[in-house]
Scaffold this active site. Structure first.
Site, PDB file in Angstrom:
ATOM      1  N   LYS A   1       8.414  -4.993   7.350  1.00 16.81           N
ATOM      2  CA  LYS A   1       7.752  -3.869   6.688  1.00 16.81           C
ATOM      3  C   LYS A   1       8.814  -2.982   6.065  1.00 16.81           C
ATOM      4  CE  LYS A   1       4.719   0.080   7.738  1.00 16.81           C
ATOM      5  NZ  LYS A   1       3.945   0.747   8.809  1.00 16.81           N
TER       6      LYS A   1
ATOM      7  N   GLY B   1       4.222   1.185   1.895  1.00 14.51           N
ATOM      8  CA  GLY B   1       5.306   0.330   1.446  1.00 14.51           C
ATOM      9  C   GLY B   1       4.807  -1.087   1.235  1.00 14.51           C
ATOM     10  N   THR B   2       5.650  -2.060   1.558  1.00 15.36           N
ATOM     11  CA  THR B   2       5.316  -3.470   1.339  1.00 15.36           C
ATOM     12  C   THR B   2       5.672  -4.275   2.581  1.00 15.36           C
ATOM     13  OG1 THR B   2       5.814  -3.204  -1.011  1.00 15.36           O
ATOM     14  CG2 THR B   2       5.639  -5.450  -0.186  1.00 15.36           C
ATOM     15  N   VAL B   3       4.819  -5.248   2.920  1.00 12.05           N
ATOM     16  CA  VAL B   3       5.082  -6.164   4.026  1.00 12.05           C
ATOM     17  C   VAL B   3       5.411  -7.536   3.448  1.00 12.05           C
ATOM     18  CG1 VAL B   3       4.150  -7.277   6.091  1.00 12.05           C
ATOM     19  CG2 VAL B   3       3.563  -4.908   5.594  1.00 12.05           C
TER      20      VAL B   3
ATOM     21  N   ASP C   1      -5.858   4.946  13.992  1.00 13.73           N
ATOM     22  CA  ASP C   1      -6.370   4.209  12.826  1.00 13.73           C
ATOM     23  C   ASP C   1      -6.897   2.847  13.279  1.00 13.73           C
ATOM     24  OD1 ASP C   1      -7.046   3.910  10.170  1.00 13.73           O
ATOM     25  OD2 ASP C   1      -5.102   3.101   9.590  1.00 13.73           O
TER      26      ASP C   1
ATOM     27  N   GLY D   1       0.846  -1.192   0.000  1.00 19.29           N
ATOM     28  CA  GLY D   1       0.000   0.000   0.000  1.00 19.29           C
ATOM     29  C   GLY D   1       0.870   1.226   0.000  1.00 19.29           C
ATOM     30  N   GLY D   2       0.276   2.375   0.336  1.00 18.74           N
ATOM     31  CA  GLY D   2       1.016   3.618   0.331  1.00 18.74           C
ATOM     32  C   GLY D   2       2.168   3.625   1.312  1.00 18.74           C
TER      33      GLY D   2
END
Length: 461
Positions: free
Chosen positions: A69, A53-55, A161, A50-51
């Site tokens: 992450k 980054g990447t997991v 969040d 997603g915005g």
């Protein structure tokens, strides 16, 4: 292991930015004492993006699977990883995702190494069960989330969040808070300049009415309101205001509309009374009337104690349902990799771990990086041609939606645009620009599937 060997005499001659970077690294030496390099890691597999980054799910030679992450290269300053890991360490609790340390190596520049949660999140559990978990487990989840939030507020942090996809589950379905990209120190310990940066990022279905203005300053009551909506979602297995546009949700929330509590009372109504009363207090229109998490935990602890004896049977029931759903899904995998969802439903934000009933194929990052970069470069270079020539934009959006790369609110925003060009510009703005090579490569593959003639005409292969 990380060392704190900053040369203080040399630091006097460095620029202020360099000094700040070294100070952060020195502070991190006291918190994230473990460094992870390539020699201890293998089998990198993408499990979410997603915005932020990447997991990745990665196998560590001693710890087994861990989650790493990795932020997008253009997502912020080099020190952002250290700062986020620092925050996560300060939040450490049995109800908060554990951070092991910092990754630095050749595969990527750096990332945060965390525990990997095999059971996914509350959101993925709801998807797999096609509804809420049995009441004893639902109440335990509610109590554990409340306990985690009580801890965060006690150390002067907000989550900001709080939603089902940001509550992860261990093997025994215990809840741990995660995804603190939006977390911040509470305003009681923020400077005025920090507060004025403002903004209310997150998922708008979980925002209190006072949070929509651009000058809103986050406080603890924001999290309390979000917890009330989350509690409703846990007890119903549903997404609040599902499918509704941002502007309509904002309008109705400000008028006092809240999710339908009668949906929490269809079964075992007498056992729901305290929890329903609690959620309605949490989402009170007046922030000062919302309870603190100390009071919330007292209520959830009492209700959980009444239902505690049913936990074993509840978990067995869930495992049985998951096994049935996984068997059904396995038979459908040749047709689709998407998790089963209600008709016309749009999935929630990208989650750290895939649903049990529909795990994505594991991608070997080492062999895919070159191809991804080539596809991403083509998408960047041919942006204007793609915007002008693409005919079926929503087919591409749907393709990315299935693999969790288009968020729910983004999907609705794109769909609302009148022309194909405007839809595509919105997709580039909200998803492709921030998504990095992995998302752009997936978009290229979607073009190849749905727009092969157009792709060929502009030089794709």
């Amino acid at each position: 292991m990380m060392t704190s060997g900053t040369n203080l005499f040399q630091a006097e001659n460095d620029t202020s930015d360099t000094v700040e970077h070294k100070n952060i690294q020195q502070e991190m030496a006291l918190l994230c004492t473990e460094m992870f390099g390539d020699k201890d890691l293998g089998k990198w597999c993408v499990i979410g993006s997603g915005g932020f980054g990447t997991v990745y799910r990665v196998r560590h030679k001693e710890r087994g699977f861990v989650a790493i992450k990795v932020p997008q290269q253009n997502s912020g300053p080099h020190d952002a990883v250290y700062k986020e890991a620092d925050c996560l360490k300060k939040m450490s609790s049995q109800f908060v995702l554990t951070v092991f340390g910092i990754y630095q190596g050749n595969q990527f520049q750096q990332g945060i190494v965390m525990e990997f949660m095999e059971r996914g999140s509350i959101h993925t559990l709801q998807m797999d069960l096609r509804g809420p978990p049995p009441l004893p487990l639902a109440i335990r989840l509610a109590h554990q989330v409340a306990s985690g939030m009580q801890h965060l507020h006690s150390v002067n942090f907000l989550h900001h969040d709080l939603k089902p996809s940001n509550v992860l589950l261990d093997d025994d379905f215990n809840a741990k808070l995660a995804d603190f990209g939006l977390s911040r120190v509470t305003t009681s310990v923020l400077s005025n300049s920090q507060q004025s940066r403002g903004g209310t990022p997150g998922t708008y279905q979980y925002w209190p009415p006072e949070a929509f203005p651009l000058n809103y300053k986050a406080v603890r009551s924001f999290d309390v309101y979000s917890y009330g909506i989350l509690l409703w979602s846990i007890l119903t297995g549903k997404e609040p205001y599902e499918g509704k546009e941002f502007s309509l949700v904002e309008f109705r929330i400000k008028l006092g509309d809240r999710p339908d509590v009668s949906l929490c009372q269809k079964e075992e109504k007498e056992k729901m009374t305290e929890m329903v009363e609690l959620m309605t207090r949490c989402w009170d229109e007046e922030p000062s009337k919302r309870p603190h998490f100390d009071e919330i935990v007292a209520v959830t602890e009492h209700v959980f104690s009444v239902n505690k004896d049913g936990i074993g049977a509840a978990i067995q029931e869930v495992l049985s349902k998951l096994e049935q759903e996984q068997s059904k899904s396995s038979g459908q995998l040749p047709q689709t990799n998407a998790a089963p969802t209600p008709e016309n439903a749009v999935p929630n934000d990208t989650v750290d771990h895939p649903p049990l009933a529909a795990k994505q194929p594991c991608v070997d990052v080492g062999t895919k990086n070159v191809a991804e970069k080539d596809k991403a470069k083509f998408v960047d270079d041919m942006r204007e041609d793609i915007i002008q020539e693409t005919k079926d934009v929503m087919a591409l959006v749907e393709e990315l939606r299935k693999i969790g790369m288009v968020h729910k609110e983004t999907y609705s925003t794109i769909k609302a645009k009148e022309t194909n060009q405007d839809k595509m510009r919105e997709l580039f703005r909200q998803t492709l620009r921030a998504g990095g090579d992995t998302v752009k490569a997936a978009f290229y593959d979607a073009l190849k599937k749905h727009e092969p003639s157009m792709l060929n005409s502009i030089g794709g292969s």
